[in-house]
Design a protein around this motif. Structure first.
Motif, PDB file in Angstrom:
ATOM      1  N   ILE A 158      45.556  47.625  96.979  1.00 28.90           N
ATOM      2  CA  ILE A 158      45.512  47.187  95.577  1.00 28.90           C
ATOM      3  C   ILE A 158      44.121  46.697  95.210  1.00 28.90           C
ATOM      4  CG2 ILE A 158      46.403  45.449  93.973  1.00 28.90           C
ATOM      5  CD1 ILE A 158      49.075  45.612  95.504  1.00 28.90           C
ATOM      6  N   GLU A 159      43.502  45.928  96.100  1.00 30.32           N
ATOM      7  CA  GLU A 159      42.160  45.411  95.835  1.00 30.32           C
ATOM      8  C   GLU A 159      41.142  46.555  95.751  1.00 30.32           C
ATOM      9  OE1 GLU A 159      41.173  42.423  95.137  1.00 30.32           O
ATOM     10  OE2 GLU A 159      43.107  41.454  95.372  1.00 30.32           O
ATOM     11  N   GLU A 160      41.295  47.564  96.610  1.00 34.92           N
ATOM     12  CA  GLU A 160      40.371  48.694  96.575  1.00 34.92           C
ATOM     13  C   GLU A 160      40.515  49.480  95.278  1.00 34.92           C
ATOM     14  OE1 GLU A 160      39.017  52.472  99.391  1.00 34.92           O
ATOM     15  OE2 GLU A 160      40.863  51.375  99.813  1.00 34.92           O
ATOM     16  N   THR A 161      41.751  49.684  94.857  1.00 34.46           N
ATOM     17  CA  THR A 161      41.985  50.377  93.583  1.00 34.46           C
ATOM     18  C   THR A 161      41.381  49.603  92.427  1.00 34.46           C
ATOM     19  OG1 THR A 161      44.048  51.306  94.457  1.00 34.46           O
ATOM     20  CG2 THR A 161      43.760  51.313  92.062  1.00 34.46           C
ATOM     21  N   GLU A 185      31.950  32.457  90.505  1.00 31.21           N
ATOM     22  CA  GLU A 185      30.485  32.401  90.378  1.00 31.21           C
ATOM     23  C   GLU A 185      29.964  33.531  89.507  1.00 31.21           C
ATOM     24  OE1 GLU A 185      29.180  32.542  94.377  1.00 31.21           O
ATOM     25  OE2 GLU A 185      29.663  30.446  94.833  1.00 31.21           O
ATOM     26  N   VAL A 186      30.531  34.717  89.682  1.00 35.17           N
ATOM     27  CA  VAL A 186      30.114  35.852  88.839  1.00 35.17           C
ATOM     28  C   VAL A 186      30.449  35.589  87.384  1.00 35.17           C
ATOM     29  CG1 VAL A 186      30.537  38.291  88.359  1.00 35.17           C
ATOM     30  CG2 VAL A 186      30.315  37.515  90.725  1.00 35.17           C
ATOM     31  N   GLN A 187      31.636  35.044  87.152  1.00 35.04           N
ATOM     32  CA  GLN A 187      32.027  34.747  85.778  1.00 35.04           C
ATOM     33  C   GLN A 187      31.111  33.691  85.164  1.00 35.04           C
ATOM     34  OE1 GLN A 187      33.946  36.107  83.736  1.00 35.04           O
ATOM     35  NE2 GLN A 187      33.966  34.583  82.095  1.00 35.04           N
ATOM     36  N   GLN A 188      30.757  32.662  85.960  1.00 31.81           N
ATOM     37  CA  GLN A 188      29.853  31.632  85.452  1.00 31.81           C
ATOM     38  C   GLN A 188      28.477  32.208  85.170  1.00 31.81           C
ATOM     39  OE1 GLN A 188      30.791  28.511  84.629  1.00 31.81           O
ATOM     40  NE2 GLN A 188      28.742  28.347  83.735  1.00 31.81           N
ATOM     41  N   GLU A 189      28.031  33.124  86.044  1.00 28.59           N
ATOM     42  CA  GLU A 189      26.744  33.784  85.821  1.00 28.59           C
ATOM     43  C   GLU A 189      26.776  34.611  84.532  1.00 28.59           C
ATOM     44  OE1 GLU A 189      23.704  36.905  88.090  1.00 28.59           O
ATOM     45  OE2 GLU A 189      25.698  36.484  88.888  1.00 28.59           O
ATOM     46  N   CYS A 197      32.847  42.060  94.720  1.00 30.30           N
ATOM     47  CA  CYS A 197      33.647  40.959  95.275  1.00 30.30           C
ATOM     48  C   CYS A 197      34.982  41.474  95.797  1.00 30.30           C
ATOM     49  CB  CYS A 197      33.877  39.880  94.211  1.00 30.30           C
ATOM     50  SG  CYS A 197      32.392  38.960  93.740  1.00 30.30           S
ATOM     51  N   HIS A 198      35.639  42.292  95.011  1.00 34.75           N
ATOM     52  CA  HIS A 198      36.939  42.816  95.438  1.00 34.75           C
ATOM     53  C   HIS A 198      36.793  43.798  96.604  1.00 34.75           C
ATOM     54  CE1 HIS A 198      39.554  41.072  92.326  1.00 34.75           C
ATOM     55  NE2 HIS A 198      38.501  41.158  91.535  1.00 34.75           N
ATOM     56  N   MET A 199      35.716  44.548  96.613  1.00 34.66           N
ATOM     57  CA  MET A 199      35.495  45.451  97.747  1.00 34.66           C
ATOM     58  C   MET A 199      35.191  44.673  99.028  1.00 34.66           C
ATOM     59  SD  MET A 199      35.684  48.513  98.692  1.00 34.66           S
ATOM     60  CE  MET A 199      35.763  49.364  97.126  1.00 34.66           C
ATOM     61  N   VAL A 237      41.044  35.435 100.565  1.00 30.29           N
ATOM     62  CA  VAL A 237      41.362  35.495  99.124  1.00 30.29           C
ATOM     63  C   VAL A 237      40.684  34.349  98.383  1.00 30.29           C
ATOM     64  CG1 VAL A 237      43.232  35.373  97.446  1.00 30.29           C
ATOM     65  CG2 VAL A 237      43.542  36.691  99.561  1.00 30.29           C
ATOM     66  N   GLU A 238      40.684  33.171  98.994  1.00 37.05           N
ATOM     67  CA  GLU A 238      40.056  32.015  98.351  1.00 37.05           C
ATOM     68  C   GLU A 238      38.551  32.228  98.180  1.00 37.05           C
ATOM     69  OE1 GLU A 238      39.686  27.145  98.971  1.00 37.05           O
ATOM     70  OE2 GLU A 238      40.579  28.420 100.504  1.00 37.05           O
ATOM     71  N   GLU A 239      37.890  32.759  99.217  1.00 37.32           N
ATOM     72  CA  GLU A 239      36.456  33.031  99.117  1.00 37.32           C
ATOM     73  C   GLU A 239      36.161  34.043  98.019  1.00 37.32           C
ATOM     74  OE1 GLU A 239      35.431  34.338 102.979  1.00 37.32           O
ATOM     75  OE2 GLU A 239      35.391  32.328 103.872  1.00 37.32           O
ATOM     76  N   THR A 240      37.031  35.028  97.897  1.00 36.54           N
ATOM     77  CA  THR A 240      36.846  36.025  96.836  1.00 36.54           C
ATOM     78  C   THR A 240      36.993  35.384  95.466  1.00 36.54           C
ATOM     79  OG1 THR A 240      37.689  37.772  98.278  1.00 36.54           O
ATOM     80  CG2 THR A 240      37.694  38.205  95.910  1.00 36.54           C
TER      81      THR A 240
END
Length: 774
Positions: free
Chosen positions: A45-48, A233-237, A86-88, A224-227
């Motif tokens: 699911i994460e890869e998709t 962080e990406v959203q804040q950036e 991040c998801h990859m 999952v938590e690290e992701t």
């Protein structure tokens, strides 16, 4: 220490605790496999999701790069790409975790197998106590029944003999019963001992299993938590970037990148007209701005007589001079002809005669019907001039477009040793020029000043009298002549389909890349090979598109990306139609967009001049490709001459070079033309050639060359000439060929944004001045 729950809770009257604990251990292995499957599904699911985000990022990059809002799309693109990354990264971590789970499952299976062997004695004890318990129960029932039977017979007054028999049965049942009680006591002791050990072992197995499963789940949760932290962080950036992208910064960036200058138009003062001087100028140019532009103009033309082909009057030439003349193939912009007021009529005759515009010449032709061997000049009267745009971070050469004009040949050449060529029957040898290493190419030949903006056509004759020409003298109408035709294979589309779509649909256009390779080979030394590669890019528009352009106030801007531009030395876009961003940092791509109002006006004018045409072609840009000596030539050549007083032996070795093309393609319409003087009276040739006695030239017409040809496209041409006025003087041979579906530069284009679709991408190249000397 954990309480021994298994030891206290798995006994019971039926002694089934062992069976329950054993199967519970087996269920642990099933749980491990199911957890592995769960994590694998989450990774899928994460890869998709990551791939979908990457696709979304590409969508953002394809959004319009024009306008004030354009920089914001870069923020979206970068943020979306980081989210996809991040998801990859989570996918990668989950895949590593799956490997750990699989390893644990394998270890668990081995431990279970070992444990089964260790508790085998407990299983025997369980089975023993269960069987003894059943036998004891039956023995007890038999004992009770016998006792009751004896008591019944006594009460009923049975005979003594019958009572004695009943007494024996009771005694026997009593002994059996007591025996099973003793057996049960022994089985019970062994069972309790074995079951105590096994219950503790099963609990230890389960404790280790649950602990390992918790470790796996902890790793899963941590990944999952690290992701999620990275996504935050990406959203804040992204939020910070959007906050920093103010309205003022966007307006400022557009003004700095697209600004047209800060100088305002200056004042213009009235100048009194000098009648006498104005009347000389109006005799050459139009009399007024309102004059009909289609009215033919008059020019003073001075035609010089053609020099005779006499070898005794040839001038000596050095290889440096020949290199200089080869270097004249350039692409300098068309200089406007500004006449001085006191210019004489003699000076006027020295100006280049204006030629019809390349666009005007192609306006009513289909994109695929371009004749690669026909004129491609765009003289000073071109309605769409070009300007030279050097590529960033590359040394460029001033470009001109004069024809290749080798100087006259020397009066004599050093005679070759007899071992060089022993005659027409000499055993053929493979093509000998070695391949050049990837070292730096030889220095470029000096480029002479161009007289015109387009002498790039392959039919401009060589000016020297002793040099072979593709079309010169009376040889054009007689054999052997180079055939000049460009046929379109059956079944191939001849341009974009006619527009029958609504204005909101993608409009079809076509593009053609036509390149010309000019080369000079000197002997068998690859380092002496001089190469110039030039090209044209043409867009074709169906006639129906004009109605959409004219009926739409603001048609979608046609933008495209030119790829592999690092292989180009210089690009010359159509200045009136094409715009580009000079601040681009990527040296391998370059973005362009068209001035839609100018394009619409040009297409409307073409339609008015040729209303029946189905397609209208527009010359978009010209370019010069980088070359690497002989490695950039699609056909390598070496020529050998053996000149005797009564005979001349000639051999031409050739080799097809697929590495010069992107991708490799066949060379078609291949012809080799060689002048031979000395009074040829007879010719023998392999393969058969055509001799033209009037022009003293021989012509070979060869089949197509490709990697599928015999000897992978390598071979030799041989001829033996009998002379009446020898010896012959070695001459320069000329070669012509044509190739479809490929280019030498590898340059390509793709549309950017929406509103248009590319229905055809046509590529081809031809030989220009392709010559070889011994």
């Amino acid at each position: 220490m954990i309480t021994p729950y298994f030891l206290e809770n798995f006994w019971g009257d039926k002694n089934n605790g062992f069976d329950v604990l054993y199967h519970n251990m087996k269920h642990g292995q099933i749980s491990s496999k199911e957890l592995s499957d769960f994590i694998r599904e989450r990774a899928t699911i994460e890869e998709t999701y990551s791939r979908s985000m990457t696709k979304l990022a590409k969508t953002a990059s394809n959004c319009s790069q024009l306008g004030t809002f354009a920089p914001v799309w870069d923020v979206f693109k970068q943020s979306t790409e980081k989210l996809a990354a991040c998801h990859m990264e989570l996918v990668r971590k989950l895949q590593e975790l799956i490997k750990e789970v699989q390893k644990y499952v394998e270890e668990q299976a081995k431990n279970h197998k070992k444990s089964k062997e260790e508790v085998a004695s407990t299983l025997e004890a369980v089975q023993n106590i269960q069987s003894v318990s059943q036998a004891l129960q039956k023995s007890k029932e038999n004992y009770v029944n016998k006792m009751l039977e004896q008591e019944r017979m006594r009460k009923e007054g049975a005979t003594q003999r019958d009572l004695d028999k009943a007494g024996l049965k009771v005694k026997k049942a009593t002994e059996s019963y007591k025996s099973y009680v003793e057996k049960y006591a022994t089985a019970k002791t062994e069972f309790e001992q074995r079951m105590t050990e096994t219950a503790q072992k099963f609990q230890g197995i389960e404790e280790e299993h649950v602990m390992r499963m918790q470790e796996i789940i902890h790793s899963y949760s941590q990944s999952v938590e690290e992701t999620h932290i990275q996504i935050g962080e990406v959203q804040q950036e992204f939020v910070n970037n959007m906050e920093n992208t103010s309205v003022e910064s966007l307006i400022q960036k557009l003004a700095e990148s697209k600004g047209t200058g800060k100088e305002r138009p200056g004042p213009i003062e009235f100048e009194e007209c000098n009648v006498s001087i104005a009347t000389e100028e109006n005799s050459f140019y139009s009399s007024s701005d309102s004059e009909d532009e289609d009215e033919p103009r008059k020019f003073h033309v001075q035609i010089k007589p053609v020099q005779t082909n006499n070898g005794t009057h040839q001038q000596k030439v050095t290889i440096d001079e020949l290199k200089a003349s080869i270097g004249n193939i350039t692409l300098s912009p068309t200089p406007a002809v500004h006449m001085k007021k006191n210019q004489s009529s003699d000076e006027l005759t020295r100006h280049k005669i204006p030629q019809p515009s390349f666009n005007d010449r192609l306006a009513c032709n289909d994109l695929l019907s371009l004749d690669p061997f026909g004129p491609t000049s765009t003289g000073s009267s071109s309605s769409l001039p070009h300007s030279s745009v050097p590529l960033p971070n590359r040394p460029t050469t001033p470009l001109g477009t004069a024809a290749i004009v080798p100087p006259p040949r020397p009066l004599s050449r050093p005679k070759l040793p007899a071992t060089k060529l022993t005659g027409i029957n000499e055993t053929g040898r493979p093509f000998s020029p070695p391949k050049v290493s990837n070292s730096s190419p030889p220095p470029a030949a000096p480029l002479a000043r161009a007289e015109s903006s387009s002498s790039l056509s392959s039919n401009t004759s060589l000016s020297t009298s002793n040099t072979p020409t593709v079309e010169d003298d009376l040889f054009v109408g007689k054999l052997p002549t180079f055939e000049k035709r460009c046929e379109t294979p059956a079944g191939i589309s001849r341009g974009p389909s006619p527009v029958t779509l609504a204005s909101q649909d993608a409009l079809p256009i076509a593009v053609a890349f036509t390149e010309s390779v000019n080369a000079y080979f000197k002997g068998a030394d690859p380092s002496k090979c001089i190469v110039k590669i030039t090209g044209d890019m043409t867009l074709s528009f169906p006639s129906g598109i004009i109605k959409i352009f004219t009926s739409t106030p603001s048609p979608a801007v046609l933008s495209f990306k030119l790829s592999n531009t690092s292989r180009l030395e210089q690009i010359m876009p159509n200045q009136q139609l094409l715009h580009s961003d000079s601040s681009q940092s990527d040296t391998n791509t370059k973005d362009f967009w068209l001035n839609m109002s100018a394009l619409t006006a040009y297409l409307r004018k073409s339609s008015e001049q040729n209303p029946a045409a189905s397609y209208y072609n527009v010359d978009i840009l010209k370019y010069q490709a980088c070359s690497n000596g002989i490695q950039s030539t699609p056909l390598n050549l070496v020529v050998y001459w053996k000149c005797a007083p009564t005979t001349t032996d000639l051999r031409v070795d050739y080799r097809y070079n697929p590495e010069a093309m992107q991708p490799p393609a066949a060379l078609t319409n291949l012809q080799v033309l060689v002048p031979v003087n000395g009074g040829v009276t007879n010719m023998q040739s392999l393969p058969n050639a055509i001799w033209n006695a009037e022009q003293n030239k021989t012509l070979w017409k060869l089949s197509d060359l490709s990697v599928k040809s015999e000897n992978e496209g390598s071979g030799s041409l041989r001829a033996k000439f009998e002379l009446s006025d020898g010896p012959s003087i070695p001459a320069t041979l000329a070669v012509q060929f044509f190739s479809e579906g490929s280019t030498l530069s590898g340059v390509d284009m793709e549309l950017v944004g929406s509103g248009y679709r590319l229905s055809l991408n046509k590529k081809r190249f031809t030989s220009g001045r392709y010559m070889a000397d011994c």
